[in-house]
Motif scaffolding. Structure first.
Motif, short mmCIF file in Angstrom:
data_model
loop_
_atom_site.label_atom_id
_atom_site.label_comp_id
_atom_site.label_asym_id
_atom_site.label_seq_id
_atom_site.Cartn_x
_atom_site.Cartn_y
_atom_site.Cartn_z
N GLU A 39 63.66 160.36 13.73
CA GLU A 39 62.60 161.35 13.77
C GLU A 39 61.27 160.64 13.98
N PRO A 40 60.50 161.00 15.01
CA PRO A 40 59.27 160.27 15.35
C PRO A 40 58.31 160.10 14.17
N GLU A 41 58.01 161.17 13.46
CA GLU A 41 57.03 161.05 12.38
C GLU A 41 57.55 160.18 11.25
N GLU A 42 58.79 160.37 10.86
CA GLU A 42 59.37 159.57 9.78
C GLU A 42 59.43 158.09 10.17
N ASN A 43 59.77 157.83 11.43
CA ASN A 43 59.90 156.46 11.90
C ASN A 43 58.54 155.76 11.92
N ILE A 44 57.53 156.44 12.44
CA ILE A 44 56.18 155.86 12.50
C ILE A 44 55.61 155.66 11.10
N TYR A 45 55.81 156.64 10.24
CA TYR A 45 55.32 156.55 8.87
C TYR A 45 55.96 155.37 8.14
N MET A 77 46.09 154.41 7.39
CA MET A 77 46.66 153.95 6.13
C MET A 77 46.78 152.43 6.10
N ALA A 78 47.03 151.85 7.27
CA ALA A 78 47.14 150.39 7.38
C ALA A 78 45.81 149.77 7.78
N ARG A 79 44.77 150.62 7.91
CA ARG A 79 43.44 150.16 8.35
C ARG A 79 43.53 149.56 9.76
N TRP A 80 44.31 150.22 10.58
CA TRP A 80 44.50 149.81 11.97
C TRP A 80 43.90 150.86 12.91
N ASP A 81 43.48 150.41 14.07
CA ASP A 81 43.13 151.31 15.16
C ASP A 81 44.42 151.98 15.63
N TRP A 82 44.38 153.29 15.81
CA TRP A 82 45.59 154.00 16.22
C TRP A 82 46.12 153.51 17.56
N ARG A 83 45.22 152.99 18.40
CA ARG A 83 45.63 152.49 19.71
C ARG A 83 46.40 151.18 19.60
N LEU A 84 46.14 150.40 18.56
CA LEU A 84 46.93 149.20 18.31
C LEU A 84 48.34 149.58 17.92
N LEU A 85 48.48 150.60 17.07
CA LEU A 85 49.81 151.07 16.68
C LEU A 85 50.56 151.63 17.89
N THR A 92 37.95 160.43 20.03
CA THR A 92 39.19 160.66 19.29
C THR A 92 38.83 160.79 17.81
N PRO A 93 39.76 161.25 16.98
CA PRO A 93 39.50 161.32 15.55
C PRO A 93 39.03 160.00 14.97
N MET A 94 39.52 158.87 15.50
CA MET A 94 39.10 157.57 14.98
C MET A 94 37.63 157.31 15.28
N ASP A 95 37.15 157.78 16.44
CA ASP A 95 35.77 157.54 16.82
C ASP A 95 34.80 158.29 15.92
N PHE A 96 35.27 159.39 15.33
CA PHE A 96 34.40 160.19 14.48
C PHE A 96 34.51 159.82 13.01
N SER A 98 50.17 158.79 24.70
CA SER A 98 51.53 159.32 24.60
C SER A 98 51.50 160.66 23.90
N LYS A 99 52.63 161.31 23.84
CA LYS A 99 52.70 162.59 23.12
C LYS A 99 52.77 162.39 21.60
N TYR A 100 52.79 161.10 21.18
CA TYR A 100 52.83 160.81 19.75
C TYR A 100 51.47 160.34 19.23
N ASP A 101 50.42 160.50 20.05
CA ASP A 101 49.10 160.02 19.65
C ASP A 101 48.65 160.61 18.32
N TYR A 102 48.95 161.88 18.09
CA TYR A 102 48.51 162.51 16.85
C TYR A 102 49.15 161.85 15.63
N LEU A 103 50.35 161.30 15.78
CA LEU A 103 51.01 160.61 14.69
C LEU A 103 50.39 159.22 14.48
N PHE A 104 50.06 158.55 15.57
CA PHE A 104 49.38 157.25 15.44
C PHE A 104 48.03 157.45 14.76
N MET A 105 47.32 158.51 15.14
CA MET A 105 46.02 158.80 14.54
C MET A 105 46.15 159.16 13.06
N ARG A 106 47.24 159.81 12.73
CA ARG A 106 47.45 160.25 11.35
C ARG A 106 47.77 159.09 10.42
#
Length: 398
Positions: free
Chosen positions: A258-264, A207-215, A372-376, A195-203
């Motif tokens: 707001e997408p970032e505030e909501n995801i955070y 913090m929750a020790r989750w894979d961004w793809r699960l979020l 992805t950033p998670m892979d590195f 999605s276009k919000y992938d960078y927020l999931f990755m960010r």
């Protein structure tokens, strides 16, 4: 001798007078109380209820009576009673009981105003009124002294109200109750862009020790990636944050879309739920318990865990517990003594977790080919878990 006789007569007269006076009820200032002015004991009259601003309802857990649904009270009879409370201009307080005997005892003691649950009409010490089922000879009841309240309920209730409430419930349980645009679950499979919000999931997922793809999979289940999505219950935004939850997490209402505030905020809530399941030692399993709680409520999931343990299953394995999440819609199970929070729509929660798991597997399968950033990130497990030693750029308070 005559003096003694007269004195004796005087004493008898005085005793009789005192006895009559004692038998006669007096006002606070010592004057005889007229019979017509004696008020009957009416417990809390309708006027008293309106003056207090609250009516207290007794009920038992069940799909037709009362249950918690995403933080909102639900159940046909609860919603009916809520309508009556609005009609007389007061708020409604619900008190849950385990049996009819418990409800009757509280009602007779004056601890509540109404039993909004089907009770036998011939029960002693109560007045049948309001919503009833003639074929079962049952009805709501109030205290025998609450005639004014009973009359008000009888004049207010009409069968058309019941049909209206049931239609309202049905609408709330359909997809029409969530207003959202449906976007594709994968933006670009070739590049692994979900999605276009992938960078927020990755960010924020780390913090929750989750894979961004699960979020991301959870976000799609909640809103189909529509940042303006909202539900009848009040949930808002990409992760469908409830206003009460937003307030607890410090998310201002004006920023809830707001997408970032909501995801955070959602990630902070996930972390709070994660701390409640520290007894689930397997991190992968704990993620599933957190997802179940996000949707169905922490206390309902704990009830399902208690049932799993009682029936010899593994209370720390989601697939075992999910079986009892489903069974919490059956009276045999939601009335079990180990269950504290009653009925739940278990199929919805079990399905929610199952669909997110499936989509997460799809996302990992597609996105694995592209780095992805998670892979590195050093020390990241295939499930996206990050050891405590991993460095984080974000620090925050819950």
């Amino acid at each position: 001798m005559q003096i003694r006789f007269l004195f004796a007569v005087f004493c008898v007269f005085l005793l009789v007078s005192c006895a009559e006076k004692k038998a006669q009820e007096l006002t606070p200032w010592g004057e005889p109380l007229e019979k017509d002015s004696i008020e009957t004991n009416d417990n809390f009259t309708l006027s008293d209820i309106q003056a207090s601003g609250e009516i207290i309802m007794l009920t038992m857990s069940g799909p037709d009576t009362y249950f918690d649904y995403h933080g909102q009270g639900m159940g046909t009879q609860f919603l009916l009673c809520e309508r009556f409370a609005q009609y007389i201009g007061v708020s409604l307080r619900v008190e849950m009981c385990k049996s009819q005997q418990e409800m009757l005892k509280k009602l007779r003691n004056g601890d509540a105003d109404i039993i909004a649950c089907q009770m036998p009409k011939n029960e002693k010490g109560v007045i049948a009124c309001g919503y009833g089922v003639d074929s079962l000879k049952t009805s709501w009841v109030v205290n025998a002294n609450s005639r004014q309240l009973a009359d008000s309920l009888n004049s207010w209730y009409k069968p058309a109200l019941l049909a209206s409430i049931r239609h309202e419930e049905q609408m709330r349980f359909t997809m029409q109750s969530v207003h959202r645009h449906t976007y594709a679950p994968m933006l670009n499979a070739k590049t692994g862009t979900i999605s276009k919000y992938d960078y927020l999931f990755m960010r924020y997922a780390p913090m929750a020790r989750w894979d961004w793809r699960l979020l991301a999979a959870q976000c799609y289940q909640e809103s189909c990636f529509d940042p303006k999505a909202y539900s009848w219950a009040g949930a808002r935004g990409l992760m469908q944050i409830m206003p009460a939850t937003a307030a607890q997490l410090g998310l201002p209402e004006e920023k809830i879309y707001e997408p970032e505030e909501n995801i955070y905020a959602a990630v902070r809530y996930i972390i709070k739920l994660n701390t409640k399941f520290q007894d689930v030692r397997d991190p992968r399993e704990r993620q599933l318990f957190v997802l179940g709680s996000y949707n169905g409520g922490f206390f309902h999931i704990r009830d399902a865990m208690a049932l799993a343990k009682k029936h010899g299953r593994n209370q720390y394995r989601w697939d075992d517990v999910a079986e009892f999440v489903l069974k919490l819609s059956s009276p045999q199970y939601y009335n079990d003594p180990v269950v504290k929070y009653g009925y739940m729509r278990g199929s919805e929660t079990a399905g929610y977790v199952s669909r997110i798991r499936d989509r997460w597997a799809q996302y990992r399968g597609v996105a694995r080919g592209s780095k992805t950033p998670m892979d590195f990130m050093p020390g990241v497990t295939p499930g996206g878990d990050i050891p405590h030693a991993a460095k984080r750029k974000h620090r925050f308070k819950l």
